[in-house]
Design an enzyme around this catalytic site. Structure first.
Site, PDB file in Angstrom:
ATOM      1  N   CYS A  15       0.862  -1.191   0.000  1.00 36.41           N
ATOM      2  CA  CYS A  15       0.000   0.000   0.000  1.00 36.41           C
ATOM      3  C   CYS A  15       0.895   1.236   0.000  1.00 36.41           C
ATOM      4  O   CYS A  15       1.861   1.297   0.766  1.00 36.41           O
ATOM      5  CB  CYS A  15      -0.864  -0.021   1.262  1.00 36.41           C
ATOM      6  SG  CYS A  15      -1.947   1.413   1.443  1.00 36.41           S
ATOM      7  N   HIS A  60      -9.100  -4.022  -1.524  1.00 32.58           N
ATOM      8  CA  HIS A  60      -8.113  -3.251  -0.755  1.00 32.58           C
ATOM      9  C   HIS A  60      -8.509  -1.761  -0.733  1.00 32.58           C
ATOM     10  O   HIS A  60      -8.519  -1.128   0.327  1.00 32.58           O
ATOM     11  CB  HIS A  60      -6.724  -3.444  -1.395  1.00 32.58           C
ATOM     12  CG  HIS A  60      -5.630  -2.640  -0.777  1.00 32.58           C
ATOM     13  ND1 HIS A  60      -4.587  -3.205  -0.066  1.00 32.58           N
ATOM     14  CD2 HIS A  60      -5.383  -1.303  -0.774  1.00 32.58           C
ATOM     15  CE1 HIS A  60      -3.774  -2.262   0.357  1.00 32.58           C
ATOM     16  NE2 HIS A  60      -4.226  -1.089  -0.062  1.00 32.58           N
ATOM     17  N   GLU A  61      -8.858  -1.231  -1.906  1.00 37.17           N
ATOM     18  CA  GLU A  61      -9.185   0.209  -2.000  1.00 37.17           C
ATOM     19  C   GLU A  61     -10.522   0.521  -1.328  1.00 37.17           C
ATOM     20  O   GLU A  61     -10.666   1.572  -0.691  1.00 37.17           O
ATOM     21  CB  GLU A  61      -9.207   0.656  -3.464  1.00 37.17           C
ATOM     22  CG  GLU A  61      -7.894   0.457  -4.226  1.00 37.17           C
ATOM     23  CD  GLU A  61      -6.666   1.006  -3.536  1.00 37.17           C
ATOM     24  OE1 GLU A  61      -6.788   1.946  -2.723  1.00 37.17           O
ATOM     25  OE2 GLU A  61      -5.561   0.475  -3.783  1.00 37.17           O
ATOM     26  N   HIS A  84     -10.133   1.134   2.256  1.00 42.39           N
ATOM     27  CA  HIS A  84      -9.662   2.491   2.578  1.00 42.39           C
ATOM     28  C   HIS A  84     -10.850   3.429   2.777  1.00 42.39           C
ATOM     29  O   HIS A  84     -10.812   4.328   3.626  1.00 42.39           O
ATOM     30  CB  HIS A  84      -8.806   3.049   1.428  1.00 42.39           C
ATOM     31  CG  HIS A  84      -7.361   2.657   1.484  1.00 42.39           C
ATOM     32  ND1 HIS A  84      -6.505   3.083   2.481  1.00 42.39           N
ATOM     33  CD2 HIS A  84      -6.601   1.925   0.642  1.00 42.39           C
ATOM     34  CE1 HIS A  84      -5.297   2.611   2.258  1.00 42.39           C
ATOM     35  NE2 HIS A  84      -5.318   1.890   1.146  1.00 42.39           N
TER      36      HIS A  84
HETATM   37  C1  Y12 Z   1      -2.875  -5.946  -5.003  1.00 43.43           C
HETATM   38  C2  Y12 Z   1      -2.598  -5.629  -3.713  1.00 43.43           C
HETATM   39  C3  Y12 Z   1      -2.756  -4.343  -3.254  1.00 43.43           C
HETATM   40  C4  Y12 Z   1      -3.221  -3.361  -4.101  1.00 43.43           C
HETATM   41  C5  Y12 Z   1      -3.408  -1.974  -3.573  1.00 43.43           C
HETATM   42  C6  Y12 Z   1      -2.563  -0.956  -4.270  1.00 43.43           C
HETATM   43  N1  Y12 Z   1      -1.222  -0.977  -3.795  1.00 43.43           N
HETATM   44  C7  Y12 Z   1      -0.223  -0.308  -4.398  1.00 43.43           C
HETATM   45  O1  Y12 Z   1      -0.435   0.314  -5.416  1.00 43.43           O
HETATM   46  C8  Y12 Z   1       1.109  -0.342  -3.751  1.00 43.43           C
HETATM   47  C9  Y12 Z   1       2.147   0.278  -4.296  1.00 43.43           C
HETATM   48  C10 Y12 Z   1       3.468   0.410  -3.698  1.00 43.43           C
HETATM   49  C11 Y12 Z   1       4.469   1.012  -4.457  1.00 43.43           C
HETATM   50  C12 Y12 Z   1       5.723   1.231  -3.920  1.00 43.43           C
HETATM   51  O2  Y12 Z   1       6.699   1.887  -4.631  1.00 43.43           O
HETATM   52  C13 Y12 Z   1       7.597   1.219  -5.456  1.00 43.43           C
HETATM   53  O3  Y12 Z   1       7.527   0.042  -5.604  1.00 43.43           O
HETATM   54  C14 Y12 Z   1       8.607   2.038  -6.121  1.00 43.43           C
HETATM   55  C15 Y12 Z   1       6.008   0.842  -2.655  1.00 43.43           C
HETATM   56  O4  Y12 Z   1       7.315   1.136  -2.281  1.00 43.43           O
HETATM   57  C16 Y12 Z   1       7.828   1.052  -1.076  1.00 43.43           C
HETATM   58  O5  Y12 Z   1       7.167   0.640  -0.197  1.00 43.43           O
HETATM   59  C17 Y12 Z   1       9.210   1.479  -0.834  1.00 43.43           C
HETATM   60  C18 Y12 Z   1       5.027   0.236  -1.886  1.00 43.43           C
HETATM   61  C19 Y12 Z   1       3.741   0.030  -2.413  1.00 43.43           C
HETATM   62  C20 Y12 Z   1      -3.503  -3.687  -5.393  1.00 43.43           C
HETATM   63  C21 Y12 Z   1      -3.329  -4.978  -5.857  1.00 43.43           C
HETATM   64 CO    CO Z   2      -3.735   0.975   0.214  1.00 40.01          CO
END
Ligand code: Y12
Ligand code: CO
Length: 172
Positions: free
Chosen positions: A95, A137-138, A141
């Site tokens: 997340c 997940h969203e 929130h």
């Molecule tokens: C499956 C499971 C959860 C979701 C919810 C949406 N989650 C995200 O978009 C998470 C993004 C995320 C991105 C990060 O940044 C990088 O990878 C560069 C991140 O980075 C760090 O924690 C350092 C963490 C999370 C959707 C589908």
């Molecule tokens: Co989230």
């Protein structure tokens, strides 16, 4: 415009988001800003509360087989309601509001969702696997819930210890 992401343990993430009643250009600009904020942070899903706006709005952009997230496949979801759900699936979730932490979480394998688009048009969507996981997940929130609240007592304790340590180190 890129908006700052609200990060745990900020209390604003606990707010219950409100229904959207007006589908105007201000909402469209906000949706565009959410997209820019999510993409520039390498996210695949974002809820409005994560950019400090407690309204029932979320976006999801899953990567295709080549890993590309095209604007055409962006899903904008307003006032979602899960109508039915089936099965169970585990996935390692992350997340943008809980950076650096990933954990296996159990969700429904498939859901049927009623939602509105940016113009207020009502749609039905059958989602399974990763899309279903991202939407659940969203949607949590919007109810002021984070995926870490689904962890067992011992996993949650371990997370709190590690996360606080990391926050301290980042402050140095
Ligand atoms: C499956 C499971 C959860 C979701 C919810 C949406 N989650 C995200 O978009 C998470 C993004 C995320 C991105 C990060 O940044 C990088 O990878 C560069 C991140 O980075 C760090 O924690 C350092 C963490 C999370 C959707 C589908
Ligand atoms: Co989230």
């Amino acid at each position: 415009m890129k908006l700052p992401i609200v990060v745990y343990p900020d209390k604003r993430l606990k707010e219950i988001s409100k229904e959207v009643a007006v589908f105007d250009t201000a909402l469209h600009t906000f949706l565009d800003d959410m997209y820019e904020s999510m993409m520039s942070s390498n996210g695949i899903g974002l809820a409005a509360i994560q950019v400090a706006n407690p309204i029932r709005v979320l976006i999801v952009s899953l990567p295709d087989e080549e890993g590309n997230q095209s604007k055409e496949s962006l899903l904008e979801v307003i006032n979602p309601r899960i109508v039915s759900s089936k099965g169970s699936i585990f996935y390692q979730e992350g997340c943008l509001s809980v950076p650096g932490f990933y954990e296996d979480i159990e969700r429904f394998e498939s859901i049927e969702l009623e939602y509105q688009d940016r113009y207020g048009e009502v749609h039905m969507l059958e989602a399974e696997e990763l899309l279903s996981i991202a939407l659940q997940h969203e949607i949590e929130h919007l109810q002021g819930k984070l995926f870490i609240e689904k962890l067992s007592y011992s996993r949650r304790k371990k997370f709190e210890k590690e996360y606080k340590k990391k926050l301290k180190e980042n402050k140095k």
